[in-house]
Design an enzyme around this catalytic site. Sequence first.
Site: not given
Lengths: 273, 420
Positions: A42, A53
């Site tokens: 990824e 995040e």
Amino acid sequence: MSLDAAFDDPAFVPYLAVGDPSYEQSLRYVEALADGGADAIELGLPFSEPIAEGSTIQSAIVRALEAGMTPGRYFEFVAELDVDVPLVCMTYYNLVYQYGSEAGPRPFVERAAEVGIGGFVIPDLPAEEAAPLREACDEFGLDLVFIVAPTTEGERLDRMHEFVSGYVYVQARLGTTGAREEVSEYTERSLARIADWDVPKAVGFGIKTGDHAERIVSAGADGVIVGSALVDIVAEGHENDDPTGVVAERLERKARELKRGAVRGLGETAPGQ
Amino acid sequence: MSTDGSFGEYGGQYVPEALMPAIEELSDAYERYVLENEDGFRDELSERLTDFGGRPTPLGRADQLSERYDREVYLKREDLLHGGAHKLNNALGQVLLAKYMGKERIIAETGAGQHGTATAMAAAHLNMPCEIYMGETDIARQRPNVFRMRTNGATVTPVTTGRGTLKEAISETMRDWAATVEDTHYIIGSIVGPHPFPAMVRDFHAVISEEAREQMLETAGQLPDAVLACAGGGSNTMGMFQQFRDDDGVELYAVEAGGSSLSVDEDAGVAPNSATLSTGDEGVLHGARTKVLQDGDGQIMESHSVSAGLDYAGVGPELAEMVDRGRVQAVNVDDDAALAAFHRLAREEGVIPALETAHAFGYLEQHHDELGEVVVLNVSGRGDKDLETVIEETQSRDLDVGPTMDLFRDLGGHTAGEDR
């Protein structure tokens, strides 16, 4: 390259923010992960507002943006990358939507397909808003991965099942990305809810060690996704001004540990060990 | 508005999957309690807004400004709501809603600290634990509000990412919510974010224009020709516009922060303004498709305004749609004009406005000729929180509008402007 090809044996899928801490170093680091046994990678395209995040990856994104990473540079990076595993673009929808001259996700997907991206993970794009991107992915033969959260149930699961391809990203616990000591109890329940889906199930969020990876796979996952534990290595190397080669070696070693752990989870030894 | 939360091409629900069930739960609660008054929710809220909040707030004629501009100028006094700003309408509504939903904890972001203080007050009033995320830059420039929140028992958590303003605070609160969604309600402070927030926050603030419209008919004997409100995210704006939107003869003006310049520095990623409606374009930010300040790639720009409460790179999707449709005029004034207007309103009318509010009065000064015979402005908040900023900014710009600080100098004391 089609994403589900990565899941022939328990897969190790690492994440790095592209351009962290620089374009050149980042190239070496991604290649090191492939050398260490990554089955798919990824590649994070940094966005200024990464709401899904935790602090580790937020900091990586800030470093990458400060070093000049843009969608244009990102695609050059992917084109230049010399690895032989499927590549997944992980980013936020505004960058996908704004790219190119026409509004909508199509130009971004077209360019991603050109440089060899195999699919997408877009954390701020739930199935409800995903139809235009799904359509563009179908047109260019790319996969669209969705995240199943511990809170995802019922109709929401069905809707996602309809749209998902490549693999399904099982979020191991609530919250944002980030390495944790414990393997969440949510994981097994989430895996049970989607046991009959015909796509590989990769578990992410909080996986840090080979032992974690082993437990996750023995709980029924087809693979593990690891981001923050790898980004930590990049961050530490950057802070200490360690040579790129040394940091790349550490990443490769960590990759081997995680891949071996994942394979152990199935009661086998990793090939080539 | 359609039932899926879209306003034309704007709106929607662009959030991580982990939050979607909570947002669906909230949509359901919004429809039942807020729209359908289940369990008497609206009645309880209305009572509490009166007994605790001090509603209705007055509307009065501004005599000196009316004379200065040669037209009838009226002020809707949301600065007199408990807490000193309109923000309590939404904060109290959402804390109460969280109680009806059985949630046990409140989180919120704040920019200027007005939403944070309103939420902290409402949470204390309704006995709910409360954590407020606030950018470190804003903490530094809004100290009094930080003290107020903490005095009300709220935890104030500094956000250190980015420039440390409202944009980062919203992102960080969303991250908290993603981890705590099962027992926590996120009280967003403006008409931004994923559906149902834009519609719900608008509905909680619509009481401003419900009262103002009636008060205008009583006091002035007619509807206004123009309604002015400042616009950052747009909550006081939509609250002030909502009941006038179907009145064809009433022009609606959303006054944005022009900052120091309307130009942008793409390389630095900085827009030295917060004029999102005037200069932004379509994008996806904080859960909604709306107008945003962004660079050519779609990276969100750092906005700027002398007023912390307007300093935001996005805007409510419904307001963006009303501007596109031509129902709302998006206009802006710069930092200097807002500062001058701050002093003018204080001196002429005895009302010290929030710096956010002062932008609307800056527009009145510059464009009163175009506004018709009867104008009403929403005084969205009071300016006590801004006094330190205003003194510093006024002196550093040599604006000939405020009081001089000579008094302090004569007394040998410290003044904010002594390094000038």
